[in-house]
Write a protein that holds these residues in place. Sequence first.
Motif, short mmCIF file in Angstrom:
data_model
loop_
_atom_site.label_atom_id
_atom_site.label_comp_id
_atom_site.label_asym_id
_atom_site.label_seq_id
_atom_site.Cartn_x
_atom_site.Cartn_y
_atom_site.Cartn_z
N PHE A 1 64.00 32.68 42.08
CA PHE A 1 63.85 33.05 43.50
C PHE A 1 65.18 33.16 44.22
O PHE A 1 65.35 34.04 45.06
CB PHE A 1 62.92 32.07 44.22
CG PHE A 1 61.47 32.41 44.07
CD1 PHE A 1 60.91 33.48 44.74
CD2 PHE A 1 60.66 31.67 43.24
CE1 PHE A 1 59.58 33.81 44.59
CE2 PHE A 1 59.33 31.98 43.08
CZ PHE A 1 58.78 33.05 43.76
N ASP A 2 66.13 32.28 43.94
CA ASP A 2 67.43 32.38 44.60
C ASP A 2 68.11 33.70 44.25
O ASP A 2 68.67 34.37 45.12
CB ASP A 2 68.33 31.20 44.21
CG ASP A 2 67.88 29.90 44.86
OD1 ASP A 2 67.25 29.95 45.94
OD2 ASP A 2 68.14 28.84 44.27
N THR A 3 68.04 34.08 42.98
CA THR A 3 68.61 35.35 42.56
C THR A 3 67.88 36.51 43.23
O THR A 3 68.50 37.47 43.70
CB THR A 3 68.53 35.48 41.02
OG1 THR A 3 69.23 34.38 40.44
CG2 THR A 3 69.13 36.79 40.55
N LEU A 4 66.56 36.42 43.30
CA LEU A 4 65.77 37.46 43.94
C LEU A 4 66.12 37.60 45.42
O LEU A 4 66.29 38.70 45.93
CB LEU A 4 64.28 37.17 43.76
CG LEU A 4 63.32 38.26 44.21
CD1 LEU A 4 63.53 39.54 43.43
CD2 LEU A 4 61.89 37.77 44.06
N LEU A 5 66.27 36.48 46.10
CA LEU A 5 66.65 36.52 47.52
C LEU A 5 68.03 37.14 47.70
O LEU A 5 68.25 37.90 48.66
CB LEU A 5 66.61 35.12 48.12
CG LEU A 5 65.20 34.54 48.28
CD1 LEU A 5 65.27 33.06 48.67
CD2 LEU A 5 64.40 35.33 49.30
N CYS A 6 68.94 36.85 46.79
CA CYS A 6 70.26 37.49 46.84
C CYS A 6 70.14 38.99 46.65
O CYS A 6 70.80 39.78 47.34
CB CYS A 6 71.19 36.89 45.79
SG CYS A 6 71.77 35.23 46.18
N ARG A 7 69.28 39.40 45.72
CA ARG A 7 69.04 40.83 45.49
C ARG A 7 68.47 41.49 46.75
O ARG A 7 68.89 42.59 47.13
CB ARG A 7 68.08 41.05 44.32
CG ARG A 7 68.64 40.77 42.97
CD ARG A 7 69.63 41.82 42.49
NE ARG A 7 69.11 43.17 42.50
CZ ARG A 7 68.39 43.71 41.52
NH1 ARG A 7 68.13 43.03 40.44
NH2 ARG A 7 67.95 44.94 41.64
N TYR A 8 67.51 40.82 47.40
CA TYR A 8 66.95 41.38 48.64
C TYR A 8 68.05 41.54 49.69
O TYR A 8 68.09 42.55 50.40
CB TYR A 8 65.85 40.47 49.19
CG TYR A 8 64.55 40.47 48.42
CD1 TYR A 8 64.17 41.53 47.61
CD2 TYR A 8 63.68 39.41 48.52
CE1 TYR A 8 62.98 41.52 46.91
CE2 TYR A 8 62.48 39.38 47.82
CZ TYR A 8 62.14 40.45 47.02
OH TYR A 8 60.96 40.43 46.34
N ALA A 9 68.92 40.57 49.81
CA ALA A 9 70.02 40.65 50.78
C ALA A 9 70.95 41.82 50.44
O ALA A 9 71.37 42.56 51.35
CB ALA A 9 70.80 39.34 50.81
N GLU A 10 71.24 42.02 49.18
CA GLU A 10 72.07 43.15 48.75
C GLU A 10 71.39 44.48 49.07
O GLU A 10 72.04 45.42 49.55
CB GLU A 10 72.35 43.08 47.25
CG GLU A 10 73.25 41.95 46.84
CD GLU A 10 73.28 41.74 45.33
OE1 GLU A 10 72.67 42.56 44.58
OE2 GLU A 10 73.92 40.77 44.89
#
Length: 116
Positions: free
Chosen positions: A40-49
């Motif tokens: 989820f942390d990686t996914l949230l970073c992807r969403y931010a990108e």
Amino acid sequence: MRGPRSRDLRSLPGVRTASAARRRPAATLQRFNEHTVTDFDTLLCRYAEIRRDGASTSHGEYDEAVTAVATPVFHAGSITASLTVIGLAHRVSRVAGQLTQLVREAADEATTAFGG
């Protein structure tokens, strides 16, 4: 340049807050292959990108043989549709940057056609 978009993706709310995402078990994100984002942390970073860049590129995250580039189309300040180029990774990956720009430009034209 983002063109005629009435809303920049950076102004849209995140799909989930980080704290809410961390409460969900990792098992809820299905892994399709070794490239699939399941953290989820990686996914949230992807969403931010994606919000920052206004486009998303998937390099084999669902199907290892496929690369896709997508960008949103806006109407009345909301995302109404998306334009996506999807193809075989060995052809699309090497030109993904160029395709991203072309898809953004086409999405800007579609946004204008929808009236922003």
